[in-house]
Design an enzyme around this catalytic site. Structure first.
Site, mmCIF file in Angstrom:
data_model
loop_
_atom_site.group_PDB
_atom_site.id
_atom_site.type_symbol
_atom_site.label_atom_id
_atom_site.label_comp_id
_atom_site.label_asym_id
_atom_site.label_seq_id
_atom_site.Cartn_x
_atom_site.Cartn_y
_atom_site.Cartn_z
ATOM 1 N N ASP A 12 0.908 -1.183 -0.078
ATOM 2 C CA ASP A 12 -0.076 -0.067 -0.028
ATOM 3 C C ASP A 12 0.863 1.261 -0.046
ATOM 4 O OD1 ASP A 12 -2.264 1.604 0.151
ATOM 5 O OD2 ASP A 12 -2.194 1.606 2.523
ATOM 6 N N SER A 13 0.393 2.324 -0.206
ATOM 7 C CA SER A 13 0.939 3.653 -0.163
ATOM 8 C C SER A 13 1.236 4.032 1.215
ATOM 9 C CB SER A 13 -0.004 4.620 -0.997
ATOM 10 O OG SER A 13 -1.084 4.900 -0.368
ATOM 11 N N TYR A 44 -0.562 8.010 -3.037
ATOM 12 C CA TYR A 44 -0.569 7.827 -4.342
ATOM 13 C C TYR A 44 -1.781 8.554 -5.183
ATOM 14 C CZ TYR A 44 2.622 3.658 -3.771
ATOM 15 O OH TYR A 44 3.575 2.795 -3.708
ATOM 16 N N GLY A 45 -2.628 9.047 -4.561
ATOM 17 C CA GLY A 45 -3.704 9.439 -5.183
ATOM 18 C C GLY A 45 -3.762 10.794 -5.634
ATOM 19 N N CYS A 75 -4.432 -1.306 -1.960
ATOM 20 C CA CYS A 75 -4.444 0.289 -2.175
ATOM 21 C C CYS A 75 -5.352 0.335 -3.515
ATOM 22 C CB CYS A 75 -3.084 0.736 -2.539
ATOM 23 S SG CYS A 75 -2.989 2.574 -3.052
ATOM 24 N N ASN A 76 -6.284 1.174 -2.968
ATOM 25 C CA ASN A 76 -7.418 1.412 -4.194
ATOM 26 C C ASN A 76 -6.868 2.301 -5.478
ATOM 27 O OD1 ASN A 76 -9.055 1.712 -1.461
ATOM 28 N ND2 ASN A 76 -10.257 1.156 -2.906
ATOM 29 N N CYS A 185 -10.753 4.117 -0.012
ATOM 30 C CA CYS A 185 -9.319 4.306 0.252
ATOM 31 C C CYS A 185 -9.082 3.136 1.452
ATOM 32 C CB CYS A 185 -8.776 5.372 0.463
ATOM 33 S SG CYS A 185 -7.117 5.768 1.136
ATOM 34 N N THR A 186 -7.871 2.471 1.400
ATOM 35 C CA THR A 186 -7.929 1.607 2.414
ATOM 36 C C THR A 186 -7.422 2.357 3.865
ATOM 37 O OG1 THR A 186 -5.589 1.029 1.879
ATOM 38 C CG2 THR A 186 -7.484 -0.298 1.193
#
EC number: 5.1.1.3
Length: 262
Positions: A12-13, A44-45, A75-76, A185-186
């Protein structure tokens, strides 16, 4: 070592994907896991698709070099922008995460649902195709959760700034009569207690964690990769930024955390 004994890899980010890791480790208590928190590059978004793809490749190869038998893109934003490439490029199963738009579309009575997600997720082709599959009479209110990931990564979940941002993002949705809120978002499941103080008990809060864990187990079984021995699992976490917040999130779990530049 048999391949079944190899670990499940997750990346994940940052620390948000630990919400997915917890569901996976609870559903499959004998599985070893490797978790990669790319916190220095979070969120990351806010990055371009090219950057997200490059980071996802780097994270994938880190986990594969440590014998991950399956990779959960926890991570979405990375899922929606990179998972098709990863599946075409690497010879292991990948589990992706996308906002639970479809379940929300099925439960709404007011025909209005909200989604709180990153800019990278909301702007992706995968999100567009997913949201296009629900009842056209359902209105989807999209809200970019700018700033939320940064606050979570810095351990400021209970800060005044967090309260201010959540009020700003959620109140317009409430005024439009949503009855389901999708967390895209996680990182965001860690905000559920605070979100509930704003939206109350009448609005369903929907995230993908348990569904992702179940899908991971299904794919492991289908590929004969599930750990069948009742072993004591080893959980190894890597983070490339200050690990103090991650330590707090994992304090009730038997897990090793290592700060490592990658």
């Amino acid at each position: 070592m048999k391949i079944q004994e190899h670990p499940i890899g997750l990346f994940d980010s940052g620390i948000g994907g630990t919400s997915i890791w917890k569901e996976i480790s609870e559903l499959m208590p004998y599985e070893h896991t490797l978790y990669l928190a790319d916190s220095k590059n979070a969120p990351y978004g806010q990055r371009s698709k090219e950057e997200i793809l490059e980071l996802s490749i780097k994270n994938t190869e880190f986990l594969l070099n440590r014998n991950a038998k399956i990779i959960v893109v926890a991570c979405n934003t990375a899922t929606t922008n990179a998972i098709n490439y990863l599946r075409q490029t690497y010879d292991v199963p990948f589990i992706g995460i996308e906002p639970a738009i479809k379940p929300a579309g099925l439960v709404t009575q007011t025909k209005t649902i909200g989604i709180l997600a990153t800019k990278g997720t909301l702007n992706s082709e995968l999100f567009e195709s997913t949201s296009g599959k629900i009842d056209p009479e359902v209105t989807i209110l999209e809200q970019v959760g700018e700033g939320l990931v940064d606050l979570i990564e810095n351990g400021q979940i209970d800060s005044t700034e967090m309260e201010t941002l959540l009020q700003r993002y959620l109140q317009p949705m409430l005024q439009e009569n949503i009855d389901a809120l999708v967390l895209g978002c996680t990182h965001y499941p860690y905000l559920i207690p605070k979100i509930k103080t704003i939206v109350g008990d009448q609005i369903q809060i929907i995230d993908s964690g348990l569904a992702v864990a179940r899908q991971t187990k299904n794919i492991l079984q289908q590929n004969n990769l599930l750990q069948t021995e009742q072993t004591i699992p080893k959980h190894q976490f890597y983070i490339n930024k200050d690990a103090s917040v991650l330590h707090r999130l994992l304090e009730n779990f038997q897990a090793k955390v290592e700060e490592k530049d990658f």
